[in-house]
Design a protein around this motif. Sequence first.
Motif, short mmCIF file in Angstrom:
data_model
loop_
_atom_site.label_atom_id
_atom_site.label_comp_id
_atom_site.label_asym_id
_atom_site.label_seq_id
_atom_site.Cartn_x
_atom_site.Cartn_y
_atom_site.Cartn_z
N ALA A 30 84.24 77.34 62.18
CA ALA A 30 83.86 76.18 61.21
C ALA A 30 84.21 76.04 59.99
O ALA A 30 84.72 75.08 59.22
CB ALA A 30 82.42 75.67 61.60
N VAL A 31 83.88 77.19 59.36
CA VAL A 31 84.18 77.71 57.86
C VAL A 31 85.57 77.64 57.59
O VAL A 31 86.07 77.02 56.65
CB VAL A 31 83.59 78.87 57.57
CG1 VAL A 31 83.93 79.25 56.08
CG2 VAL A 31 81.94 78.79 57.51
N SER A 72 85.77 76.03 46.58
CA SER A 72 85.42 74.61 46.24
C SER A 72 85.84 74.72 44.64
O SER A 72 86.61 75.43 44.02
CB SER A 72 83.80 74.43 46.11
OG SER A 72 83.27 75.25 45.37
N ALA A 126 88.06 76.33 59.26
CA ALA A 126 88.81 74.83 59.58
C ALA A 126 88.38 74.03 58.41
O ALA A 126 89.32 73.24 57.97
CB ALA A 126 88.27 74.16 61.03
N PHE A 127 87.06 74.33 58.01
CA PHE A 127 86.88 73.22 56.78
C PHE A 127 87.60 73.59 55.54
O PHE A 127 88.01 72.69 54.77
CB PHE A 127 85.22 73.68 56.36
CG PHE A 127 84.99 72.85 55.08
CD1 PHE A 127 84.60 71.48 55.15
CD2 PHE A 127 84.71 73.63 53.88
CE1 PHE A 127 84.22 70.83 53.87
CE2 PHE A 127 84.13 73.13 52.62
CZ PHE A 127 83.97 71.70 52.74
N PHE A 128 87.68 74.95 55.04
CA PHE A 128 88.36 75.22 53.92
C PHE A 128 90.06 74.95 54.09
O PHE A 128 90.38 74.59 53.16
CB PHE A 128 88.11 76.58 53.68
CG PHE A 128 87.03 76.95 52.89
CD1 PHE A 128 86.55 76.30 51.84
CD2 PHE A 128 86.04 78.07 53.45
CE1 PHE A 128 85.25 76.87 51.24
CE2 PHE A 128 84.94 78.41 52.78
CZ PHE A 128 84.45 77.62 51.87
N GLY A 153 91.35 72.76 56.02
CA GLY A 153 91.26 71.32 56.00
C GLY A 153 91.22 70.75 54.50
O GLY A 153 91.98 69.79 54.18
N LEU A 154 90.39 71.15 53.86
CA LEU A 154 90.31 70.82 52.23
C LEU A 154 91.70 71.11 51.70
O LEU A 154 91.98 70.70 50.86
CB LEU A 154 89.07 71.73 51.81
CG LEU A 154 88.38 71.17 50.70
CD1 LEU A 154 87.92 69.75 50.89
CD2 LEU A 154 87.30 72.17 50.11
#
Length: 323
Positions: free
Chosen positions: A59-60, A5, A62-64, A66-67
């Motif tokens: 999911a983790v 993050s 793909a989230f990172f 995508g970020l």
Amino acid sequence: MVDMSGAEPDRLENFPVTFFAVMMGLLGLALAMAAAEKAAGSAGNVSQFILGTAVAVFAVLAFFYGLKLVRHPGAVLAEWNHPVRIAFFPTISISLLLLGTAMAPQVPATAYVIWSIGVAAQGLLALSVIANWIGHRSFQPLHLSPAWFIPAVGNVLVPLAGVDFGVIELSWLFFSAGLLFWIVLLTLVMNRLIFHEPLPARLMPTLVILIAPPAVAFVAWVRLTGDVDAFARVLLNTGYVFALIVLTQAPRFFRLPFALSWWALTFPLAALSVASFVFAHETGSYGHRMIGFGLVIVLSIAVATLVVRTAQAIRGKQICLPE
């Protein structure tokens, strides 16, 4: 999994697409374990647990990623333009195809949606990667590695669930494309391995990818034709031949430092174990059934070891570093 993050945006910028090779390993293990449970006549508790874990990890990741795409599109473009990493982009679509295949027996409607998205993504990514290969860019022999098989492997995965979903002709289309480019790339990769300088240490584990295309193609061929014919036997035994060739290089593997490319070991082992179980089921071969169980044991140990090594690398901040 990893804190990518705002506190460390540079770490997010270097979040690699190669992380999705982890998904191929976990989902491959889930499918191999399901095949082993079916062969043993036991309940599918272990394979379902692995599948649930894989969904959470996907999911983790793909989230990172995508970020990263939103915050650092230039870094994603740089990976796409990288002569080696571009071959790993289809690991995203392959993960979706494997996820849909693994979920099909339990939740077919949801699995079909995921599989369909994976098919569309695989078609788009495979065509884009191949267009990039034959475009205006100049690739050198040192850029070539067994990782280039990844787009081809994704194509031959489509029939594994596609037949049950009733998508027959599209499954044949993807299978034909995958088989064609496997043969073409096999010639190029073997030329590179024999006549040019050795693979760099980071890419040495990708040698195991040689096993995956014929093993997956065998399962796909049996699904499409419903028969273990002469061609199916050639495909399966080609997978065994490549496994023996890779085994001759095993002593070199153990001297290499850990890298995410080590996850390339897992999916080919899973593919060959599933192929062995399919052959055993179709022909009643006890020997192939035992080979399947042996490969699942080796695969389980490999995945467990890699999970530990990856966690250690993340804690030591050895992942997501600029090259």
